[in-house]
Scaffold this active site. Structure first.
Site, PDB file in Angstrom:
ATOM      1  N   GLY A  15      55.443  55.580  21.925  1.00 10.73           N
ATOM      2  CA  GLY A  15      54.009  56.018  21.248  1.00 10.73           C
ATOM      3  C   GLY A  15      53.670  54.829  20.642  1.00 10.73           C
ATOM      4  O   GLY A  15      52.734  54.514  19.966  1.00 10.73           O
ATOM      5  N   SER A  17      52.803  51.898  21.899  1.00 12.07           N
ATOM      6  CA  SER A  17      51.599  50.996  23.252  1.00 12.07           C
ATOM      7  C   SER A  17      49.765  50.651  22.765  1.00 12.07           C
ATOM      8  O   SER A  17      49.474  49.964  22.700  1.00 12.07           O
ATOM      9  CB  SER A  17      51.698  51.096  24.354  1.00 12.07           C
ATOM     10  N   ARG A  18      49.765  51.110  21.906  1.00  9.37           N
ATOM     11  CA  ARG A  18      48.489  50.851  21.083  1.00  9.37           C
ATOM     12  C   ARG A  18      48.571  52.020  19.830  1.00  9.37           C
ATOM     13  O   ARG A  18      49.271  52.906  19.412  1.00  9.37           O
ATOM     14  CB  ARG A  18      48.030  51.369  21.373  1.00  9.37           C
ATOM     15  N   VAL A  68      58.411  59.808  27.820  1.00  9.29           N
ATOM     16  CA  VAL A  68      59.430  61.213  27.162  1.00  9.29           C
ATOM     17  C   VAL A  68      58.808  62.783  27.850  1.00  9.29           C
ATOM     18  O   VAL A  68      60.164  63.129  27.747  1.00  9.29           O
ATOM     19  CB  VAL A  68      58.735  61.745  25.573  1.00  9.29           C
ATOM     20  N   ASN A  94      56.644  59.318  17.269  1.00  5.42           N
ATOM     21  CA  ASN A  94      55.497  59.313  17.594  1.00  5.42           C
ATOM     22  C   ASN A  94      54.561  59.360  18.193  1.00  5.42           C
ATOM     23  O   ASN A  94      53.268  60.067  18.118  1.00  5.42           O
ATOM     24  CB  ASN A  94      54.695  57.682  16.506  1.00  5.42           C
ATOM     25  N   SER A 147      49.804  66.532  11.524  1.00  7.83           N
ATOM     26  CA  SER A 147      48.251  66.344  11.609  1.00  7.83           C
ATOM     27  C   SER A 147      48.700  67.465  11.101  1.00  7.83           C
ATOM     28  O   SER A 147      49.156  69.070  11.043  1.00  7.83           O
ATOM     29  CB  SER A 147      48.484  67.217  13.286  1.00  7.83           C
ATOM     30  N   TYR A 160      46.906  71.204  21.382  1.00  7.20           N
ATOM     31  CA  TYR A 160      47.416  70.351  19.945  1.00  7.20           C
ATOM     32  C   TYR A 160      47.475  70.718  18.772  1.00  7.20           C
ATOM     33  O   TYR A 160      49.130  70.198  18.336  1.00  7.20           O
ATOM     34  CB  TYR A 160      46.192  69.807  19.818  1.00  7.20           C
ATOM     35  N   LYS A 164      51.973  70.333  17.442  1.00  7.66           N
ATOM     36  CA  LYS A 164      51.701  69.416  16.011  1.00  7.66           C
ATOM     37  C   LYS A 164      52.827  70.645  15.363  1.00  7.66           C
ATOM     38  O   LYS A 164      53.616  70.212  14.856  1.00  7.66           O
ATOM     39  CB  LYS A 164      50.827  69.283  15.586  1.00  7.66           C
TER      40      LYS A 164
HETATM   41  O1  NJP Z   1      47.076  57.668  19.937  1.00  9.49           O
HETATM   42  P1  NJP Z   1      46.755  56.539  20.956  1.00  9.49           P
HETATM   43  P2  NJP Z   1      47.545  57.842  17.527  1.00  9.49           P
HETATM   44  N1  NJP Z   1      55.800  59.335  26.454  1.00  9.49           N
HETATM   45  O2  NJP Z   1      46.268  58.117  21.432  1.00  9.49           O
HETATM   46  C1  NJP Z   1      51.678  57.699  24.044  1.00  9.49           C
HETATM   47  C2  NJP Z   1      48.846  61.433  16.253  1.00  9.49           C
HETATM   48  N2  NJP Z   1      48.105  61.378  14.629  1.00  9.49           N
HETATM   49  O3  NJP Z   1      47.424  56.750  17.779  1.00  9.49           O
HETATM   50  O4  NJP Z   1      52.637  55.837  26.917  1.00  9.49           O
HETATM   51  C3  NJP Z   1      55.520  57.991  26.054  1.00  9.49           C
HETATM   52  O5  NJP Z   1      46.593  56.062  20.634  1.00  9.49           O
HETATM   53  C4  NJP Z   1      50.467  56.614  24.534  1.00  9.49           C
HETATM   54  O6  NJP Z   1      51.749  55.730  25.133  1.00  9.49           O
HETATM   55  P3  NJP Z   1      51.183  55.831  26.599  1.00  9.49           P
HETATM   56  C5  NJP Z   1      49.310  62.095  16.989  1.00  9.49           C
HETATM   57  O7  NJP Z   1      49.001  63.262  17.430  1.00  9.49           O
HETATM   58  C6  NJP Z   1      47.014  61.050  14.892  1.00  9.49           C
HETATM   59  O8  NJP Z   1      46.249  58.478  17.521  1.00  9.49           O
HETATM   60  O9  NJP Z   1      51.041  54.191  27.012  1.00  9.49           O
HETATM   61  N3  NJP Z   1      54.631  57.576  25.669  1.00  9.49           N
HETATM   62  C7  NJP Z   1      50.587  55.997  23.277  1.00  9.49           C
HETATM   63  O10 NJP Z   1      51.300  54.743  22.782  1.00  9.49           O
HETATM   64  C8  NJP Z   1      50.062  61.445  17.742  1.00  9.49           C
HETATM   65  O11 NJP Z   1      51.748  61.853  17.656  1.00  9.49           O
HETATM   66  C9  NJP Z   1      45.813  61.081  14.440  1.00  9.49           C
HETATM   67  O12 NJP Z   1      49.867  55.995  27.246  1.00  9.49           O
HETATM   68  C10 NJP Z   1      53.576  58.155  25.078  1.00  9.49           C
HETATM   69  C11 NJP Z   1      51.024  56.873  21.781  1.00  9.49           C
HETATM   70  O13 NJP Z   1      51.715  58.199  22.445  1.00  9.49           O
HETATM   71  C12 NJP Z   1      50.552  60.451  16.885  1.00  9.49           C
HETATM   72  O14 NJP Z   1      49.750  60.394  15.648  1.00  9.49           O
HETATM   73  C13 NJP Z   1      45.904  62.528  13.296  1.00  9.49           C
HETATM   74  C14 NJP Z   1      53.331  59.588  26.388  1.00  9.49           C
HETATM   75  C15 NJP Z   1      49.363  57.778  21.485  1.00  9.49           C
HETATM   76  O15 NJP Z   1      48.564  56.872  20.969  1.00  9.49           O
HETATM   77  C16 NJP Z   1      49.975  58.023  17.649  1.00  9.49           C
HETATM   78  O16 NJP Z   1      48.914  58.844  17.836  1.00  9.49           O
HETATM   79  C17 NJP Z   1      46.720  62.619  13.421  1.00  9.49           C
HETATM   80  C18 NJP Z   1      54.612  59.388  26.896  1.00  9.49           C
HETATM   81  N4  NJP Z   1      54.232  60.921  28.168  1.00  9.49           N
HETATM   82  C19 NJP Z   1      47.813  62.779  13.985  1.00  9.49           C
HETATM   83  N5  NJP Z   1      52.532  60.526  26.200  1.00  9.49           N
HETATM   84  C20 NJP Z   1      44.744  60.251  14.320  1.00  9.49           C
HETATM   85  N6  NJP Z   1      44.915  59.721  15.467  1.00  9.49           N
HETATM   86  O17 NJP Z   1      43.788  60.799  13.600  1.00  9.49           O
HETATM   87  C21 NJP Z   1      51.846  59.933  24.491  1.00  9.49           C
HETATM   88  O18 NJP Z   1      46.893  63.749  11.939  1.00  9.49           O
HETATM   89  N7  NJP Z   1      52.418  58.290  24.678  1.00  9.49           N
END
Ligand code: NJP
Length: 243
Positions: A15, A17-18, A68, A94, A147, A160, A164
């Site tokens: 995760g 990419s952002r 994934v 992540n 989370s 979600y 989690k």
């Molecule tokens: O969100 P976002 P966060 N295969 O949507 C990747 C947790 N969290 O940084 O595949 C591979 O910007 C996706 O990449 P892409 C949350 O549950 C957050 O906030 O290119 N990768 C992107 O890089 C999560 O576990 C908050 O779309 C996959 C990343 O996942 C973590 O933090 C609070 C994929 C998601 O980035 C990072 O989330 C909390 C796949 N099938 C926990 N699907 C918060 N933001 O407030 C998705 O308690 N990704």
């Protein structure tokens, strides 16, 4: 960088990419690690790579565009990393999705299967394939981004929250199984972080307190992956946060 706290460490960040994963990647490189960045979006990964190259130069990043949910293909991840890098010291689990925001009674089984595969089963498979490498490291470290929504139920966020809760329990179980090894395994609760996922949850804007940037939470991840880290099987939370 040379003399950094993660010099000579190889880290896999899913995760990346952002959002949180990208900020963790930049901090790890700043501390001297080589990072393997995994996510689906090739362009997203390339953007992070460009930003890291501009600041730190070439050779610190390997991009791994991968979905994934391809659980069977994930089995080759450990052997692939071993072949390419000879080792893995750090695993940051992540990657995650929010799923559908809907009442449980209206939710579709196909959506539950999708989020469970992305947020939970992928991590089971990664633990299976990466554990031998992490145990072989002199200081293997693993963290999962948990989370608060997996601790306290929130209406309409069942998919979600359940996923989690499951992945946090998975990592706590893994911590029990590895407590007599060099491997340290912890769960990080980042709190509310200003990312695409949070904007999906609160399309009208987050009104709560304590919103952080990804860069502000990245040091929590760094602390848990240092060779000197002794915490194990813990919930790690921001200083002003209580569970
Ligand atoms: O969100 P976002 P966060 N295969 O949507 C990747 C947790 N969290 O940084 O595949 C591979 O910007 C996706 O990449 P892409 C949350 O549950 C957050 O906030 O290119 N990768 C992107 O890089 C999560 O576990 C908050 O779309 C996959 C990343 O996942 C973590 O933090 C609070 C994929 C998601 O980035 C990072 O989330 C909390 C796949 N099938 C926990 N699907 C918060 N933001 O407030 C998705 O308690 N990704």
């Amino acid at each position: 960088m040379s003399g950094g706290k993660l010099e000579n460490r190889v880290a896999l960040i899913t995760g990346a990419s952002r959002g949180i994963g990208a900020a963790v990647a930049k901090l790890f490189v700043a501390e001297g690690a080589h990072v393997i960045l995994l996510a689906r979006s090739k362009s997203g990964l390339e953007e992070i790579d460009d930003a890291i190259r501009a600041e730190y130069g070439d050779g610190h990043v390997t991009l791994m565009p991968f979905d994934v949910t391809k659980i069977d293909d994930l089995e080759a991840l450990g052997p692939t990393i071993l072949h390419r890098f000879g080792k893995l010291d750090i695993f940051v689990a992540n990657a995650g999705i929010l799923g559908e925001q809907t009442p449980v009674s209206h939710s579709k089984i196909k959506d539950w299967k999708n989020i469970y595969t992305t947020n939970v089963l992928s991590n089971v498979q990664m633990i299976r394939t990466l554990e031998p490498l992490l145990k072989a490291s002199d200081a293997g470290r693993a963290v999962v981004t948990g989370s608060i929504m997996g601790v306290e139920p929130h209406a309409f966020s069942g998919q979600y929250g359940v996923s989690k809760a499951a992945v946090m329990f998975l990592f706590k179980t893994w911590a029990e199984e590895t407590k007599h090894t060099n491997l340290r395994v912890n769960v990080i609760h980042p709190g509310a972080v200003d990312t695409e996922m949070l904007r999906q949850v609160f399309p009208g804007g987050y009104q709560g307190t304590g919103l952080r940037t990804p860069e502000q939470v990245a040091p929590m991840f760094l602390e848990m992956v240092l060779p000197s880290c002794t915490r194990h099987g813990d919930f790690v939370v921001p200083e002003d946060f209580s569970l």
